[in-house]
Design a protein around this motif. Structure first.
Motif, mmCIF file in Angstrom:
data_model
loop_
_atom_site.group_PDB
_atom_site.id
_atom_site.type_symbol
_atom_site.label_atom_id
_atom_site.label_comp_id
_atom_site.label_asym_id
_atom_site.label_seq_id
_atom_site.Cartn_x
_atom_site.Cartn_y
_atom_site.Cartn_z
ATOM 1 N N UNK A 104 64.768 21.433 49.599
ATOM 2 C CA UNK A 104 64.165 22.228 48.534
ATOM 3 C C UNK A 104 65.060 23.403 48.143
ATOM 4 N N UNK A 105 65.689 24.031 49.139
ATOM 5 C CA UNK A 105 66.630 25.119 48.844
ATOM 6 C C UNK A 105 67.825 24.593 48.057
ATOM 7 N N UNK A 106 68.304 23.405 48.451
ATOM 8 C CA UNK A 106 69.459 22.819 47.755
ATOM 9 C C UNK A 106 69.105 22.455 46.313
ATOM 10 N N UNK A 107 67.923 21.859 46.105
ATOM 11 C CA UNK A 107 67.496 21.494 44.756
ATOM 12 C C UNK A 107 67.354 22.737 43.879
ATOM 13 N N UNK A 117 72.135 13.839 53.282
ATOM 14 C CA UNK A 117 72.304 14.660 52.083
ATOM 15 C C UNK A 117 73.743 14.517 51.550
ATOM 16 N N UNK A 118 73.851 14.092 50.307
ATOM 17 C CA UNK A 118 75.157 13.777 49.726
ATOM 18 C C UNK A 118 75.177 14.133 48.253
ATOM 19 N N UNK A 140 75.220 16.860 58.824
ATOM 20 C CA UNK A 140 74.348 17.956 59.283
ATOM 21 C C UNK A 140 73.495 18.404 58.094
ATOM 22 N N UNK A 141 72.214 18.017 58.105
ATOM 23 C CA UNK A 141 71.341 18.250 56.945
ATOM 24 C C UNK A 141 71.126 19.727 56.636
ATOM 25 N N UNK A 142 71.500 20.618 57.553
ATOM 26 C CA UNK A 142 71.308 22.052 57.308
ATOM 27 C C UNK A 142 72.417 22.642 56.450
ATOM 28 N N UNK A 143 73.487 21.893 56.249
ATOM 29 C CA UNK A 143 74.616 22.389 55.447
ATOM 30 C C UNK A 143 74.760 21.542 54.186
ATOM 31 N N UNK A 144 74.876 22.208 53.048
ATOM 32 C CA UNK A 144 74.981 21.522 51.753
ATOM 33 C C UNK A 144 76.179 22.068 50.985
ATOM 34 N N UNK A 145 76.626 21.307 50.018
ATOM 35 C CA UNK A 145 77.738 21.747 49.182
ATOM 36 C C UNK A 145 77.330 23.008 48.410
ATOM 37 N N UNK A 166 77.385 25.623 45.203
ATOM 38 C CA UNK A 166 77.503 25.467 43.754
ATOM 39 C C UNK A 166 78.930 25.715 43.287
ATOM 40 N N UNK A 167 79.612 26.680 43.914
ATOM 41 C CA UNK A 167 80.994 26.993 43.513
ATOM 42 C C UNK A 167 81.897 25.790 43.687
ATOM 43 N N UNK A 168 81.789 25.112 44.838
ATOM 44 C CA UNK A 168 82.623 23.930 45.085
ATOM 45 C C UNK A 168 82.253 22.795 44.150
ATOM 46 N N UNK A 169 80.956 22.584 43.934
ATOM 47 C CA UNK A 169 80.500 21.509 43.050
ATOM 48 C C UNK A 169 80.988 21.734 41.625
ATOM 49 N N UNK A 170 80.824 22.935 41.131
ATOM 50 C CA UNK A 170 81.252 23.236 39.749
ATOM 51 C C UNK A 170 82.776 23.127 39.630
ATOM 52 N N UNK A 171 83.502 23.596 40.639
ATOM 53 C CA UNK A 171 84.972 23.479 40.623
ATOM 54 C C UNK A 171 85.395 22.004 40.571
ATOM 55 N N UNK A 172 84.732 21.165 41.362
ATOM 56 C CA UNK A 172 85.035 19.723 41.349
ATOM 57 C C UNK A 172 84.714 19.119 39.995
#
Length: 198
Positions: free
Chosen positions: A76-79, A161-162, A180-185, A187-193
């Protein structure tokens, strides 16, 4: 009576085999790689309508997110974080699709609770997560939660989680897979990619 019993035993046997075919843990999976094509599988929308991935991918480049379910606080935090990056990703020409084993009804609850504008899809049978190589055997203590979230369709698997960036041909251009489901990508890395692949 014999036929019914045989059918029940066969069904149980198939369910056990399906469970045994899955990797035992999140670190044992073998996901699809960059450059590989995502299978054209049909999933359900929050309105319980069928939609094919090929049709969706052909419209725009896609940020494809797999999460465990609306019951997972980390998901939910990731979404919610993804919603903060949504405008920037849309401005770059992407669409966002998030997929979980939750049933359409429970997707709707997640959409309303987390105020999500992007597309949520149901993979309750795990057909897509398994084809992507990111499904693994759910630990015993998750079975009731998963069955409730999927309206009885799933109690055997969890997706890792992917996040994938997928091109118009349905091929993977980028992936971030987190056992490790507690760690997510971030936003900075996702937007850069996303920018680098524009």
């Amino acid at each position: 009576m014999k036929k019914t019993l045989s059918f029940v035993l066969l069904t149980i046997g198939l369910m056990v085999n399906a469970q045994n075919d899955l990797p035992k843990s999140a670190t044992d999976v073998a996901p699809l790689l960059i450059g590989e094509k995502i299978p054209n599988i049909t999933l359900k929308t929050i309105d319980n309508n069928s939609v094919s991935l090929e049709t969706l991918f052909s419209k725009k480049k896609t940020v494809l997110v797999f999460y465990r379910g609306g019951w997972c606080p980390y998901c939910n935090l990731h979404l919610a974080a993804l919603a903060e990056a949504e405008k920037e990703l849309l401005d770059l020409g992407y669409q966002i699709i998030a997929i979980s084993p939750d049933s359409p009804k429970n997707l709707k609850a997640t959409e309303e609770k987390d105020k999500i504008n992007y597309l949520l899809l149901s993979d309750s049978t795990g057909e897509l997560a398994k084809a992507m190589g990111i499904a693994f055997q759910a630990p015993g203590n998750y079975k009731t939660i998963l069955a409730k979230g999927s309206d009885g369709m799933n109690s055997t698997f969890l997706p890792i989680p992917s996040v994938f960036i997928v091109n118009l041909a349905g091929k993977i251009d980028f992936e971030h897979i987190t056992p490790d489901y507690k760690h997510r990508i971030s936003n900075d890395l996702l937007v850069a990619a996303a920018k680098s692949l524009k």
